[in-house]
Design an enzyme around this catalytic site. Structure first.
Site, mmCIF file in Angstrom:
data_model
loop_
_atom_site.group_PDB
_atom_site.id
_atom_site.type_symbol
_atom_site.label_atom_id
_atom_site.label_comp_id
_atom_site.label_asym_id
_atom_site.label_seq_id
_atom_site.Cartn_x
_atom_site.Cartn_y
_atom_site.Cartn_z
ATOM 1 N N HIS A 110 0.782 -1.246 0.147
ATOM 2 C CA HIS A 110 -0.097 -0.123 0.135
ATOM 3 C C HIS A 110 0.965 1.134 0.206
ATOM 4 O O HIS A 110 0.385 2.422 -0.237
ATOM 5 C CB HIS A 110 -0.743 -0.223 1.287
ATOM 6 C CG HIS A 110 -1.988 0.918 1.042
ATOM 7 N ND1 HIS A 110 -3.085 1.086 2.030
ATOM 8 C CD2 HIS A 110 -2.636 1.721 0.113
ATOM 9 C CE1 HIS A 110 -4.049 1.842 1.688
ATOM 10 N NE2 HIS A 110 -3.761 2.151 0.477
ATOM 11 N N ASP A 231 10.316 -19.971 7.386
ATOM 12 C CA ASP A 231 9.566 -18.702 7.560
ATOM 13 C C ASP A 231 8.323 -18.997 8.037
ATOM 14 O O ASP A 231 7.455 -19.352 7.132
ATOM 15 C CB ASP A 231 9.960 -17.697 6.300
ATOM 16 C CG ASP A 231 9.411 -16.481 6.502
ATOM 17 O OD1 ASP A 231 8.542 -16.290 7.465
ATOM 18 O OD2 ASP A 231 9.591 -15.797 5.727
ATOM 19 N N ASP A 274 8.975 -11.122 1.721
ATOM 20 C CA ASP A 274 10.217 -11.278 1.144
ATOM 21 C C ASP A 274 10.630 -9.892 0.559
ATOM 22 O O ASP A 274 11.860 -9.567 0.546
ATOM 23 C CB ASP A 274 10.431 -12.330 0.104
ATOM 24 C CG ASP A 274 10.091 -13.830 0.672
ATOM 25 O OD1 ASP A 274 10.456 -13.922 1.915
ATOM 26 O OD2 ASP A 274 9.913 -14.531 -0.056
ATOM 27 N N ASP A 289 18.728 -11.749 -3.410
ATOM 28 C CA ASP A 289 18.750 -11.415 -2.014
ATOM 29 C C ASP A 289 17.865 -9.801 -2.275
ATOM 30 O O ASP A 289 18.266 -9.057 -3.232
ATOM 31 C CB ASP A 289 20.100 -10.917 -1.305
ATOM 32 C CG ASP A 289 19.927 -10.192 0.046
ATOM 33 O OD1 ASP A 289 18.991 -9.792 0.333
ATOM 34 O OD2 ASP A 289 20.837 -10.640 0.888
#
Length: 306
Positions: A110, A231, A274, A289
């Site tokens: 957002h 995760d 991520d 990365d």
């Protein structure tokens, strides 16, 4: 059993340490991200600046500064409409621009439309807008919740969580999940796009104008969901991704919806968290990365004289 334990331990060490081991062969020039104007980071829904020493932009600002960029992190309501968030952001941008002339805005989720609001109402303050995983044409997840029987419960729980985030991060803003959700529906996004059309693709999955009113536009996003077994946030995004059916998405935003201006890439194997190097730097070991992508974008801005 001992062999399996050792293997799991090695996997955990590798998952956590692989990104930080890059210094062994780091040949990045010290001025790689030395942009003309500062980089200003704008968080997304349920976002914040920093809580208990953990940054929303996990390790990203530090890396940008390491290679020469001036970086500011901003804070707006975790939950509110795009325009309300934009109005909260405007005085912060005006203060930074008073020192530096203009800013390079980078908004996640957002935060992308929020940054676009500034470019619409005060283009004189903005050199560029880069959106990261932003739902410029809405998100099916927002459409699924907004106006549904579950909306009331979601609003109560969401506003409570947003208020806690705001309290812990010292924002001082009221929270409004319903307004936030509507802004991210297809209908709400279309309304905002009518107000701020610059950079929005005219086709379903194309690119938008690369610039308008002296402001450059860029975007990138992901189409990964379950990207790292360690995760815990992947499970939540795996659930929300069901709203997209078979369409490529990052768990909350579809591939085509993240298009804005010049599309750098729309299919990194990254999920929605991520894209800001969360949770705590856990991401796919088989993809760039996330911090590197921000460094590359800052270098792109630098080379463009921004």
């Amino acid at each position: 059993m001992k062999q399996w334990t050792k293997a799991l331990a090695m996997l955990i060490v590798l998952a956590w340490s692989a990104p930080s081991m890059a210094w062994w062969w780091d040949s990045t020039p010290s001025d790689y991200t030395d942009t003309r104007y500062p980089v200003v980071l704008v968080h997304g829904m349920f976002g914040f600046d920093s809580i208990a020493g953990v940054d929303y932009w996990y390790g990203i600002a530090e890396d940008l500064r390491k290679y020469g960029a001036d970086v500011y992190t901003t804070q707006v309501p975790a939950l509110d409409s795009t325009i309300a968030r934009g109005e909260a952001l405007l005085p912060q941008i005006a203060s930074i621009a008073a020192i530096h002339g203009k800013v390079n805005l980078i908004g996640h989720s957002h935060g992308g439309p929020t940054a676009r609001y500034i470019a619409r109402v005060r283009p004189d303050l903005v050199a560029s807008v880069t959106s990261v995983g932003s739902p410029h044409k809405g998100s099916p997840v927002a459409d699924l919740i907004y106006g549904s029987p579950a909306e009331s419960l979601a609003a109560s729980l969401g506003n409570a969580l947003g208020g806690l985030i705001d309290l812990l991060s010292g924002g001082g803003y009221n929270q409004d999940l319903r307004s936030s959700l509507y802004s991210l529906t297809a209908e709400g996004s279309a309304e905002f796009n009518n107000f701020a059309p610059a950079g929005v693709p005219a086709t379903a999955c194309g690119e938008g104008a690369y610039s308008a009113n002296g402001v450059r536009f860029y975007s990138w996003g992901g189409t990964g969901v379950l990207t790292n077994v360690l995760d815990p946030s992947d499970a939540l995004l795996g659930t929300t991704s069901l709203a997209f059916g078979f369409s490529a998405n990052d768990g909350l935003v579809g591939r085509c919806s993240n298009h804005f201006g010049k599309v750098i890439r729309d299919n990194y194997f990254m999920n929605h968290l991520d894209e800001v190097n969360q949770a705590l730097g856990l991401h796919s070991l088989f993809e760039t990365d996330p911090k590197t992508v921000y460094l590359q974008q800052a270098n792109r801005l630098r080379n463009a004289g921004l």
